[in-house]
Design an enzyme around this catalytic site. Sequence first.
Site, PDB file in Angstrom:
ATOM      1  N   LYS A  79       5.218 -11.537  29.032  1.00  0.00           N
ATOM      2  CA  LYS A  79       4.672 -10.230  28.667  1.00  0.00           C
ATOM      3  C   LYS A  79       5.377  -9.736  27.401  1.00  0.00           C
ATOM      4  O   LYS A  79       6.592  -9.897  27.258  1.00  0.00           O
ATOM      5  CB  LYS A  79       4.895  -9.263  29.826  1.00  0.00           C
ATOM      6  CG  LYS A  79       4.268  -7.882  29.643  1.00  0.00           C
ATOM      7  CD  LYS A  79       4.456  -7.023  30.899  1.00  0.00           C
ATOM      8  CE  LYS A  79       3.772  -5.674  30.785  1.00  0.00           C
ATOM      9  NZ  LYS A  79       3.927  -4.848  32.005  1.00  0.00           N
ATOM     10  N   SER A 154      -0.372  -2.798  33.917  1.00  0.00           N
ATOM     11  CA  SER A 154      -0.257  -3.049  32.498  1.00  0.00           C
ATOM     12  C   SER A 154      -0.050  -4.517  32.129  1.00  0.00           C
ATOM     13  O   SER A 154      -0.232  -4.879  30.963  1.00  0.00           O
ATOM     14  CB  SER A 154       0.914  -2.228  31.937  1.00  0.00           C
ATOM     15  OG  SER A 154       2.142  -2.683  32.478  1.00  0.00           O
ATOM     16  N   SER A 178       2.191  -2.622  38.072  1.00  0.00           N
ATOM     17  CA  SER A 178       1.703  -3.429  36.946  1.00  0.00           C
ATOM     18  C   SER A 178       1.809  -4.950  37.072  1.00  0.00           C
ATOM     19  O   SER A 178       1.270  -5.666  36.237  1.00  0.00           O
ATOM     20  CB  SER A 178       2.396  -3.003  35.658  1.00  0.00           C
ATOM     21  OG  SER A 178       1.774  -1.852  35.166  1.00  0.00           O
TER      22      SER A 178
HETATM   23  N1  GLN Z   1      -0.516   2.130  36.158  1.00  0.00           N
HETATM   24  C1  GLN Z   1       0.778   2.749  36.270  1.00  0.00           C
HETATM   25  C2  GLN Z   1       1.050   3.597  35.047  1.00  0.00           C
HETATM   26  O1  GLN Z   1       0.209   3.660  34.203  1.00  0.00           O
HETATM   27  C3  GLN Z   1       1.834   1.693  36.432  1.00  0.00           C
HETATM   28  C4  GLN Z   1       2.166   0.995  35.191  1.00  0.00           C
HETATM   29  C5  GLN Z   1       3.257  -0.002  35.370  1.00  0.00           C
HETATM   30  O2  GLN Z   1       3.554  -0.430  36.485  1.00  0.00           O
HETATM   31  N2  GLN Z   1       3.883  -0.367  34.263  1.00  0.00           N
HETATM   32  O3  GLN Z   1       2.079   4.212  34.935  1.00  0.00           O
END
Ligand code: GLN
Length: 490
Positions: A79, A154, A178
């Site tokens: 990532k 994400s 995410s």
């Molecule tokens: N969807 C959640 C957010 O937007 C989690 C994102 C994540 O785990 N990085 O904060």
Amino acid sequence: MSMYHTKTVTELSAMLQAGEVSSVELTRYFLDRIKNSDDKLNSFITVCEEQALAQARESDEKLKAGNAPALTGVPVAHKDIFCTDGVKTSCGSKMLDNFISPYDATVITNMRKAGVVMLGKTNMDEFAMGSSNETSYYGAVKNPWNLKAVPGGSSGGSASAVAARLAPASTGTDTGGSIRQPAAFCGITGLKPTYGRVSRFGMIAFASSLDQAGPMGQSASDCALLLNAMAGFDEKDSTSIEKSVPDYSADLDEPLAGLKIGLPKEYFDHKEGGMNADVEATVKTALEQYKSMGAELIEIELPNSNLSVPVYYVVAPAECSANLSRFDGVRYGYRCEDPKDLNDLYTRSRGEGFGAEVQRRIMVGAYALSSGYYDAYYLKAQQLRHLISDDFKKAYEKVDVIMAPVTPETAFNIGEKTDDPISMYLSDIFTIAVNLAGIPAMSIPVGFVEGMPVGMQIMGNYFEEAKLLNVAHQYQQQTDWHKQMPEEFK
Ligand code: GLN
């Protein structure tokens, strides 16, 4: 015709060790797959062709010399949130579009020591804020099961790349879901470890008390191999835990007879949050499978789980507003053209460098932390966070693991939720409590609804990653959902 993309990391590792394939051949093969197919998916921000081949040649030397660690020569995608020495590290943002990291994150160092070859850096929601990978400066990522659908976020690029087998496995990070949510949407296996298990050094911070890196792969046994390399104490991360790392592959074959599985009643028969009946039925079928393997299903309560989303959307923005203050146009990253004065430099650099969702979070966070509001929002949220953790602690007095859906529905379409941040936030309704409590959790594929993958979540007590992997692996010995591949990428 070689079909290396149909092989798991566990299989590829055995082939490399036996000298049936070289790392250079394997790395070329996956670089070619990325070259031929990633324009359909947009799952990579950077492909590291030369560097990957150099690492592959080095790995082949080590394999020849003998005694090379299990992952030697296995190509993996990371990532783009992990700092990688000499390679662009964008975090999905225009702010860092010009940032070449001068050092490696500990996860990258550990993977390198384990012999892993880095294929490239995967696309992601900007600064890991999002559930659909639509907030990336580099454009939306597509779901290989349906190119009109989101891959989740994400870690959307990491999930999409593995689902399409452009990489045998990848790394992700999970602040509120995410790793698990994109794993579920793309039909792969992902693990968010216990907070403190994997070093956060060199992983660009979103919400420091929640962020945790973990593996994303085709199977639980692949995730075990990757976690073996990723996990461990790191003195460069003050929240890293000094606790020895077990061999996560060692207990995979333990039988499950007598396993106590908790089913939180708040996560089932869920009327709010748009729980899809077919998704729920698919998860229930998987639970029946566990029953047939000798597990006992026990209804439990996590009474404060309805607080998770509101608490998260105070804590995460508050921490991100502090973490992202370092991107000021002065030290690194994007700087606006011709600033009039220092104030203009700050405001325009940040206004032009950050996308809308990141700006929204910074504003919410700065508000929640401001004097007069701190007690009402941030302090309150921290107190409620304890209640959420205590729910889990009580539950684990009665059960070994907890199972639930990962998401209320399968992957939605690109553009479907972009105008409605609240409905986007609700897609993490089942994943967020885990981060607030700091416990480990996995997502495993358990079926399809209208051609789209469904994930089931397995949550564990602190540091019980080995148990989760065992529980997931046993299911994958009896089912082949995790082996399914999207038609277009076979
Ligand atoms: N969807 C959640 C957010 O937007 C989690 C994102 C994540 O785990 N990085 O904060």
